[in-house]
Design a protein around this motif. Structure first.
Motif, short mmCIF file in Angstrom:
data_model
loop_
_atom_site.label_atom_id
_atom_site.label_comp_id
_atom_site.label_asym_id
_atom_site.label_seq_id
_atom_site.Cartn_x
_atom_site.Cartn_y
_atom_site.Cartn_z
N MET A 70 1.34 -1.08 0.29
CA MET A 70 -0.27 0.00 -0.32
C MET A 70 0.93 0.95 0.48
SD MET A 70 -2.92 1.37 2.65
CE MET A 70 -3.90 -0.51 2.96
N ALA A 71 1.35 1.92 1.00
CA ALA A 71 1.78 2.70 1.06
C ALA A 71 2.41 3.06 2.48
CB ALA A 71 1.05 4.37 0.88
N GLU A 72 3.68 3.61 2.36
CA GLU A 72 4.19 4.01 3.28
C GLU A 72 3.75 4.67 4.48
OE1 GLU A 72 8.28 5.87 3.17
OE2 GLU A 72 8.60 4.29 1.20
N GLY A 73 4.02 5.01 5.69
CA GLY A 73 2.58 5.11 7.41
C GLY A 73 3.28 5.91 7.73
N GLY A 74 2.65 7.62 8.19
CA GLY A 74 3.54 8.08 9.34
C GLY A 74 2.97 7.98 10.18
N HIS A 75 2.62 6.42 10.53
CA HIS A 75 1.58 6.40 12.06
C HIS A 75 2.09 5.54 12.90
CE1 HIS A 75 -2.00 5.77 14.51
NE2 HIS A 75 -2.41 4.77 14.23
N ALA A 76 2.38 5.63 13.83
CA ALA A 76 2.74 4.23 14.43
C ALA A 76 1.65 3.73 15.29
CB ALA A 76 3.73 4.28 16.00
N GLY A 77 1.83 2.06 14.62
CA GLY A 77 0.64 1.26 15.10
C GLY A 77 0.25 0.49 13.97
N THR A 78 -0.59 0.47 14.67
CA THR A 78 -1.23 -0.87 13.23
C THR A 78 -1.38 -0.19 11.89
OG1 THR A 78 -1.53 -1.69 14.98
CG2 THR A 78 -3.22 -2.92 12.96
N ALA B 87 2.83 6.97 -2.66
CA ALA B 87 1.85 7.61 -2.20
C ALA B 87 2.34 7.77 -0.37
CB ALA B 87 0.80 6.95 -1.87
N ARG B 88 2.47 8.41 0.46
CA ARG B 88 2.91 9.01 1.77
C ARG B 88 1.30 9.40 2.48
NH1 ARG B 88 8.28 8.75 2.25
NH2 ARG B 88 9.53 8.71 0.13
N ILE B 89 1.49 8.16 3.43
CA ILE B 89 -0.13 8.52 4.36
C ILE B 89 0.17 9.48 5.97
CG2 ILE B 89 -1.28 7.13 3.17
CD1 ILE B 89 -1.02 5.40 5.17
N GLN B 90 -0.39 9.96 6.26
CA GLN B 90 -0.45 10.20 7.55
C GLN B 90 -1.73 9.82 8.48
OE1 GLN B 90 1.85 13.53 8.01
NE2 GLN B 90 2.13 13.66 10.58
N ARG B 91 -1.52 10.12 9.83
CA ARG B 91 -3.19 9.86 10.21
C ARG B 91 -2.92 11.55 10.70
NH1 ARG B 91 -7.47 10.56 12.49
NH2 ARG B 91 -7.76 10.20 14.08
N VAL B 92 -4.29 12.21 10.39
CA VAL B 92 -4.53 13.36 10.71
C VAL B 92 -5.80 13.63 10.94
CG1 VAL B 92 -4.34 15.99 10.02
CG2 VAL B 92 -1.99 13.93 9.08
N GLN B 93 -6.37 14.00 12.10
CA GLN B 93 -7.72 14.49 12.19
C GLN B 93 -8.26 15.54 11.67
OE1 GLN B 93 -8.26 15.06 16.34
NE2 GLN B 93 -10.86 15.03 15.87
N VAL B 94 -8.81 14.78 11.04
CA VAL B 94 -9.86 16.15 9.47
C VAL B 94 -11.10 16.08 10.01
CG1 VAL B 94 -10.10 16.64 7.37
CG2 VAL B 94 -8.07 15.67 7.98
#
Length: 78
Positions: free
Chosen positions: A1-9, A43-50
């Motif tokens: 999928m993509a690389e995540g900017g989020h620690a965890g699952t 694609a780079r993904i990052q968990r951000v509250q939006v």
């Protein structure tokens, strides 16, 4: 999928909500940025509250090389 900017699952599935914003199976939002290097799309993904707001239909989105839905898959090796 993509690389995540989020620690965890990582999320199992991501659905596009609007340009650059995806929502996972737990209604958490992720920002997605596409980069192209030497002909390879990443694609780079990052968990951000939006705030979710109203989702756009695929027909309302401009053309993109990113999919409308991603699903995490794992290769099982013997």
């Amino acid at each position: 999928m993509a690389e995540g900017g989020h620690a965890g699952t990582p999320p199992v599935r991501l659905w596009v909500r609007r340009i650059g914003v995806y929502c996972d199976e737990h209604r958490k939002t992720w920002l997605v940025a596409a980069e192209e290097e030497e002909g390879m799309l990443r694609a780079r993904i990052q968990r951000v509250q939006v705030p979710l707001g109203e989702a756009l239909r695929p027909s309302q989105l401009p053309p993109s090389r990113l999919p409308h839905m991603w699903q995490l898959s794992q290769a099982w090796w013997c």
